[in-house]
Every structure is written in structure tokens, then in C-alpha cells.
Design a protein around this motif. Structure first.
Motif, short mmCIF file in Angstrom:
data_model
loop_
_atom_site.label_atom_id
_atom_site.label_comp_id
_atom_site.label_asym_id
_atom_site.label_seq_id
_atom_site.Cartn_x
_atom_site.Cartn_y
_atom_site.Cartn_z
N UNK A 3 22.77 38.75 34.90
CA UNK A 3 22.64 40.15 35.32
C UNK A 3 23.94 40.61 36.00
N UNK A 4 24.55 41.65 35.44
CA UNK A 4 25.85 42.08 35.98
C UNK A 4 26.18 43.50 35.55
N UNK A 5 27.01 44.16 36.36
CA UNK A 5 27.51 45.49 36.01
C UNK A 5 28.92 45.40 35.44
N UNK A 6 29.60 44.30 35.76
CA UNK A 6 31.04 44.22 35.49
C UNK A 6 31.43 42.79 35.17
N UNK A 7 32.34 42.64 34.21
CA UNK A 7 32.90 41.31 33.92
C UNK A 7 34.38 41.30 34.33
N UNK A 8 34.76 40.30 35.11
CA UNK A 8 36.15 40.13 35.54
C UNK A 8 36.71 38.97 34.73
N UNK A 9 37.60 39.27 33.77
CA UNK A 9 38.03 38.26 32.79
C UNK A 9 39.43 37.75 33.12
N UNK A 10 39.55 36.43 33.36
CA UNK A 10 40.86 35.82 33.64
C UNK A 10 40.87 34.43 33.03
N UNK A 11 40.60 34.38 31.71
CA UNK A 11 40.64 33.10 31.02
C UNK A 11 42.00 32.94 30.35
N UNK A 12 42.10 31.89 29.58
CA UNK A 12 43.33 31.48 28.92
C UNK A 12 43.82 32.55 27.92
N UNK A 13 45.15 32.69 27.83
CA UNK A 13 45.75 33.61 26.86
C UNK A 13 46.22 32.86 25.62
#
Ligand SMILES: NC(=O)c1ccc[n+]([C@@H]2O[C@H](COP(=O)([O-])OP(=O)(O)OC[C@H]3O[C@@H](n4cnc5c(N)ncnc54)[C@H](OP(=O)(O)O)[C@@H]3O)[C@@H](O)[C@H]2O)c1
Length: 346
Positions: free
Chosen positions: A90-100
Motif C-alpha cells: 500500500x503506497x502513494x509514491x514510489x522512490x526509485x534508486x536501483x541500479x542503472x
């Protein structure tokens, strides 16, 4: 307003963001009437965790810093992969900082798409989804009334994209020039100082600027991905990193760097996007810039970008002293801007 956030990636940037969320909690509450709980965390090899009531962020930081897994924090039936966590948590927002991955933009592009399809706003520090799928992801976000912000993808936390998006209105950006890669700029500075290439590279690795495998930086791929982000987002281009005319810095020697200095110039890995009729052309290559050029003054791990527009003749933004916290700060600003509805202006 209360926001429930999922964090994908809990490495240098993800952990710096977690610390910033803890440190700035009071400012968010008093200045923006905003509280944030992290309900999900995903990593590649340190486990995944969901807690709909909010995870203990300080506890998660302690676990990962001790080399332990996050699974101990998980509540409910097991979650096995990042895509299911995006859908289930359950979330309003995803903060994405995975591998490039600079050649495909995956798997981060799939994560961002899945998050938007599941009705979550997205903030990413990852250049991949923006360089490979900006138009598609922005259209998806707009269609769903969601935010898709990515300030930290170019020049860390420096407000480059938001200046372009909110400050440079009713203007035509004719050219963007930038020094956008720290590893190569650090090495070029050390070559001028007489340090041989291999030693300069080892120093960049020792201070944590360069990766163990520095090919992506040295061959100009990282810089190419960044100029594509700027060209696509701010100049309306539709380029991919492979479209960038690209030369790296592996051929540059101490002698080349010092000869340039004697002539009143410096060798810089220049990223450029130039409007050419209906097209935008992009390049990354080592060039000699005169001392009078503002980009020539940017040394070591600093970075800079110059916009040339039909209304402001030349605007340069310089950022010094970057680290994962400056990147995390860009993500925090994006989060605040989504909470206050700025994505509706995009
Ligand atoms: N470092 C900077 O200052 C900086 C600046 C600008 C932009 N960025 C961008 O920010 C992103 C993160 O950088 P970083 O320095 O934090 O990298 P990092 O330290 O290598 O951390 C990457 C994190 O992503 C996790 N991860 C990898 N694949 C995953 C997957 N499939 N699902 C879930 N999690 C996954 C890793 O898990 P494990 O820990 O288990 O391996 C790790 O926690 C990159 O896209 C980078 O280009 C970084």
C-alpha cells in the motif's frame, strides 16, 4: 497530507534518502504539513519488506549497515520480487534508486511503468527510465494525474530540470552544454596536475567517485545518458543514448592536458545538445575549452550546465561537492513538489 512511500533500492542513495527523511521529518511537518511513512523496501540482495503501518527506517538502516537482510521487518505473506512488492505494497509514491543499466534502462523502466500503472506517483534518481522511456512514462503519469519527477538524474540535487521546467517558460532552448560526469572531470583535472591516467583513475575509485568497473564513465556512456535526459525533457527531443555521437577520455594523456593549459585552455568531456532545424543532435567528446568559458572553471567532481535560449542568452548552473545526500535531496524536493501538486503543472 500523509504519504506512504515505497523505496526501491537501499544503496548509497536510498540509505541517504532514508536518513534525510528522518532528519527532515519535522521540517516537512511544519513547513509543508506533510508526513511520510515508508511502507515498503526492496533491494537486490538484502531482501524485501512490507509493513502497511510503516517500517522502522532507523532499524532498516541499522540492519543493512550490519550486512543483514530486511526480511526481518516484513509483515504478512512473503514477497519475492520487486515487481510484486510494487503491486502489493500500500503506497502513494514510489522512490526509485536501483541500479542503472546505461544500455537498456532496465529493470528500472519496468518498475516505474508498473508503479504508475498501479496508481503510484514516482520519483526516481535513475537516468535509465528517463533516457529510454520518457515520453511513454510522462504520458502515462499525465493520463493518471500522477507525478513522475526525476530531478536527481542530472547533476544530483541541483535544480536543473525544475529550472528548465518552471523557470524557462515560453522560450526555445537552442543549445545545452554541460560537464556532467564526475569521474572523467576528476581524471582530466588530475592529468593537468601531472598525474598519469591509471593513477588518476585509481584515485577516483579510492574516493568513491568511480565504480570498480569505470567503463561506463570513461567511454562517455553515463554522460550520453545525461545529455539525452536533458535533450528529451527540455528540448522536446526523442533521442536514445546510442544516438549520441560519443567519444570517451581514454585517449587523453598528461601531455595533452598540459599542452592545453599552456594554450590557455582545458580539456573537458563536453556534453552538448544542439537544435538543428526540427532535429536535436547530441554529442559527448573531449574538447579544449578556453579559460573564459564558465564550463572550463568546473574542476574535479563538480559539474555544470549552460543553457542558451532565445530569451536568456546564457544561463549556467554549477554544482560543487556532491555525494549521495545531495542526490537524495533532489529526490526529497521531488517528493515535496508532488505532495504540493506541482506535477499538475508539468
Ligand atoms: N550515487 C550517486 O551519488 C548518484 C547520483 C545520481 C544518480 N544516482 C543513481 O541512483 C541510483 C542508485 O545509486 P546508488 O549509488 O545508491 O547505487 P547502489 O549503492 O549500487 O545501490 C543500488 C541499490 O539498488 C538495489 N537494487 C539493484 N537491483 C535491484 C532490483 N532489481 N530491485 C530492487 N533493488 C535493486 C541494490 O540492492 P543490494 O544492496 O541488495 O545490491 C541497492 O540497494 C542509480 O540509478 C544511480 O545511477 C546515483
Amino acid at each position: 497530507m500523509h504519504m506512504r512511500a515505497v523505496m526501491l533500492g537501499f544503496g548509497h542513495v536510498g540509505r541517504a534518502l532514508a536518513r534525510l527523511l528522518l532528519r527532515k521529518a519535522e521540517v516537512l511537518r511544519t513547513d509543508y504539513d506533510l508526513t511520510v511513512t515508508v511502507t515498503g523496501l526492496a533491494t537486490h540482495s538484502h531482501g524485501l519488506a512490507i509493513n502497511p503501518e510503516g517500517l522502522d527506517l532507523a532499524g532498516a538502516l541499522a540492519l543493512v549497515e550490519r550486512g543483514e537482510r530486511l526480511d526481518a521487518l516484513h509483515v504478512g505473506s512473503p514477497v519475492t520480487d520487486t515487481l510484486s512488492l510494487i503491486e502489493r505494497c500500500p503506497a502513494d509514491l514510489v522512490l526509485e534508486a536501483t541500479w542503472l543499466n546505461p544500455h537498456t534502462g532496465q529493470p528500472a523502466t519496468d518498475y516505474v511503468r508498473a508503479a504508475l500503472q498501479a496508481g503510484r506517483h514516482v520519483v526516481t534518481a535513475n537516468k535509465g527510465p528517463v533516457a529510454f522511456a520518457y515520453r511513454e512514462l510522462q504520458a502515462l503519469a499525465a493520463e493518471r494525474g500522477l507525478g513522475f519527477f526525476f530531478e536527481s538524474t542530472v547533476m544530483d540535487g541541483a535544480p536543473v530540470l525544475s529550472v528548465g521546467r518552471e523557470g524557462l517558460l515560453a522560450t526555445t532552448i537552442q543549445r545545452i552544454r554541460g560537464i556532467l560526469n564526475s569521474t572523467t572531470n576528476f581524471i582530466l583535472t588530475r592529468l593537468e596536475e601531472g598525474t598519469p591516467f591509471a593513477e588518476a583513475l585509481a584515485e577516483a575509485q579510492a574516493i568513491g567517485v568511480a565504480e570498480a568497473d569505470p567503463t561506463t564513465d570513461l567511454e562517455g556512456w553515463d554522460a550520453a545518458v545525461k545529455i539525452v535526459v536533458l535533450a528529451n525533457v527540455l528540448m522536446g527531443a526523442d533521442l536514445r543514448p546510442a544516438d549520441v555521437e560519443r567519444t570517451g577520455i581514454t585517449g587523453v594523456t598528461v601531455a595533452d592536458a598540459q599542452q592545453a593549459i599552456q594554450a590557455g585552455e582545458r580539456i573537458k568531456l563536453l556534453c552538448e545538445a544542439v537544435r538543428d532545424g526540427a532535429q536535436v543532435r547530441a554529442s559527448v567528446r573531449p574538447v579544449r575549452l578556453p579559460f573564459a568559458d564558465p564550463l572550463c572553471q568546473v574542476s574535479r567532481t563538480s559539474s555544470a550546465v549552460t543553457f542558451q535560449t532565445d530569451t536568456l542568452h546564457e544561463l549556467t548552473i554549477v554544482e560543487g561537492d556532491t555525494d549521495p545526500t545531495t542526490t537524495a535531496y533532489g529526490m526529497l524536493v521531488d517528493l515535496i513538489n508532488i505532495a504540493r501538486g506541482r506535477h499538475r503543472l508539468a
